[in-house]
Design an enzyme around this catalytic site. Sequence first.
Site, PDB file in Angstrom:
ATOM      1  N   LYS A   1      -4.905  -5.025  -5.851  1.00 59.88           N
ATOM      2  CA  LYS A   1      -6.059  -4.387  -5.183  1.00 59.88           C
ATOM      3  C   LYS A   1      -6.638  -3.272  -6.047  1.00 59.88           C
ATOM      4  CE  LYS A   1      -5.060  -1.054  -2.138  1.00 59.88           C
ATOM      5  NZ  LYS A   1      -5.605   0.306  -2.256  1.00 59.88           N
ATOM      6  N   ASN A   2      -5.749  -2.421  -6.580  1.00 62.63           N
ATOM      7  CA  ASN A   2      -6.249  -1.240  -7.282  1.00 62.63           C
ATOM      8  C   ASN A   2      -6.776  -1.541  -8.688  1.00 62.63           C
ATOM      9  OD1 ASN A   2      -5.750   0.212  -5.030  1.00 62.63           O
ATOM     10  ND2 ASN A   2      -3.900   1.227  -5.795  1.00 62.63           N
TER      11      ASN A   2
ATOM     12  N   ARG B   1     -12.058   5.355   0.272  1.00 59.29           N
ATOM     13  CA  ARG B   1     -12.347   6.414  -0.693  1.00 59.29           C
ATOM     14  C   ARG B   1     -12.683   5.848  -2.071  1.00 59.29           C
ATOM     15  NH1 ARG B   1     -10.727  11.065   1.152  1.00 59.29           N
ATOM     16  NH2 ARG B   1     -10.782  11.926  -0.930  1.00 59.29           N
TER      17      ARG B   1
ATOM     18  N   CYS C   1      -8.277  12.572   4.401  1.00 60.49           N
ATOM     19  CA  CYS C   1      -7.478  11.367   4.154  1.00 60.49           C
ATOM     20  C   CYS C   1      -6.074  11.605   4.673  1.00 60.49           C
ATOM     21  CB  CYS C   1      -7.457  11.106   2.655  1.00 60.49           C
ATOM     22  SG  CYS C   1      -6.373   9.772   2.175  1.00 60.49           S
TER      23      CYS C   1
ATOM     24  N   ARG D   1      -7.401  14.908  -1.348  1.00 65.54           N
ATOM     25  CA  ARG D   1      -7.987  13.951  -2.287  1.00 65.54           C
ATOM     26  C   ARG D   1      -9.456  14.245  -2.656  1.00 65.54           C
ATOM     27  NH1 ARG D   1      -6.230   7.954  -0.755  1.00 65.54           N
ATOM     28  NH2 ARG D   1      -6.573   7.608  -2.970  1.00 65.54           N
TER      29      ARG D   1
ATOM     30  N   ASP E   1       2.845   5.010  -4.742  1.00 61.43           N
ATOM     31  CA  ASP E   1       2.544   3.905  -3.819  1.00 61.43           C
ATOM     32  C   ASP E   1       3.796   3.108  -3.431  1.00 61.43           C
ATOM     33  OD1 ASP E   1      -0.082   4.603  -3.781  1.00 61.43           O
ATOM     34  OD2 ASP E   1      -0.763   3.055  -5.160  1.00 61.43           O
TER      35      ASP E   1
ATOM     36  N   ARG F   1      -5.759  -3.702   4.678  1.00 63.71           N
ATOM     37  CA  ARG F   1      -6.580  -3.111   3.611  1.00 63.71           C
ATOM     38  C   ARG F   1      -6.013  -3.438   2.237  1.00 63.71           C
ATOM     39  NH1 ARG F   1      -8.220   2.938   4.247  1.00 63.71           N
ATOM     40  NH2 ARG F   1      -9.028   2.290   2.248  1.00 63.71           N
TER      41      ARG F   1
END
Length: 440
Positions: free
Chosen positions: A42-43, A112, A136, A141, A327, A419
């Site tokens: 995803k990132n 974000r 958040c 952040r 994470d 998500r």
Amino acid sequence: MDAVAHNGVLAARKADGWEFMQAMRIAGGRPLSGRIEISGAKNAALPALAASLLTDGPVTLGRMPDVVDIRTMANLLASVGAEVEARPDSYSIRANGNLDPVAPYELVKTMRASSLVLGPLAARCGRARVSLPGGCAIGSRPIDMHLDGLKTLGATVRQDRGYVEAVAPKGGLVGGRIQFRRPTVTGTEDLLMAAVLANGESLLENAACEPEVVDLAELLTKMGARIEGAGTPTIRVDGVDALAGTEHAIIPDRIETGTYLVAGALAGGELTLEGTRRQHLEPVIAKMRQAGCLIEAPDDSTLVLRGTAALSSVDVTTREHPGFPTDMQAQFMALMTQAKGTSKVVETVFENRFMHVLELQRMGADITIGGHTAVVRGKAALTGTDVMASDLRASASLVLAGLAAKGETTVHRIYHLRRGYDRLAEKLAGVGASIELIDD
Ligand code: EPU
């Protein structure tokens, strides 16, 4: 294609059930066994989508995970004026029409990472107007380093009614020396995308070294950018006049891989994770092995985990890559509840990333928090109950704890999981977990 038609395309990708159910029920104590195919990261996919705004040529991205954040970013590209075509695991984007360089609050408030379009739009259109992200669940952040970096590249930046507007000088952004106060992943990505089209050379110092930054640099290089040093703290960019379309396959998701490694370690049995990248997981594998997990890597893209009853506690401190990833902190904490001894988990990247602790405690975990440190005492007998989490990785840790708990755990508000995890329930059920999606 307009945003509405685009949404129609995306709707066709929606998986049954997973889209509409609000909770996940897990019956603990079942060993896992079998193979799981790891999805694209995803990132890495998020900045890759944003990068497609840098060219009027078509950009095709393969190995795209089917997660909500990716759809949000695709909707953002469509609302800016790009044509977006979504196929089962790939996206084609063409930003060759008139672009409206605005990221509205309605999209930014849900994700974000929308601020990733700031750099590309300022570089491509000479102007970007992006809603400021609000608070958040894992910390304040801010995006001050993104904004300072754009100023270094010559942009005028001002804030107005909750939006930030960056305007490039008449001849476009100019190369500059950006010194990050601390490494920032999306900040590095955002400014890398701005610098590739700036006039002259840019230096990004104290840059993030995460594999997702390297993947973005590879994509940009395929598009014609001149970049050296991605993956190290100093990135050098020689700006070019224009970039071209290309094709690129996103790297495998190292956090998804790590989450399944912990699932296997907690549930027992034998899990084979395919299509991953061992070297991206090294900090996680090292800690898990130290805790007694049996992990083998028959080749660079496969990891095999054999569950063991003899887990022992280890301390972990989250750090930027190549340190232990923040994470994976919540998932690792779930693992430590089942390890013998006392483990210290220190979070240094985000200020408030222990929201899973209260819920783990409700399942019977013995954890105390003091500042940025959580002390986990194991081995605790976890029992299933109703739990609810506040962010993606916290939710994942509750699912993992549910696999090890006695009885049934119901994780509420699973939209957080949607998500960022591609078909989590399906993948876990496929290796023998007793897991079902239910209406709340
Ligand atoms: N920070 C600032 N100012 C800035 C930018 C960051 O003070 O302008 C601070 C942050 O508040 C934080 C630290 O710098 O304390 C590092 O944050 P970073 O900018 O690296 O985080 P990010 O880019 O917003 C990405 C991932 C996160 C991941 C972090 C850290 C994406 C889309 N998101 O966020 O992923 O936790 O890097 O590795 O790439 C997730 O996937 O669950 C997730 C939260």
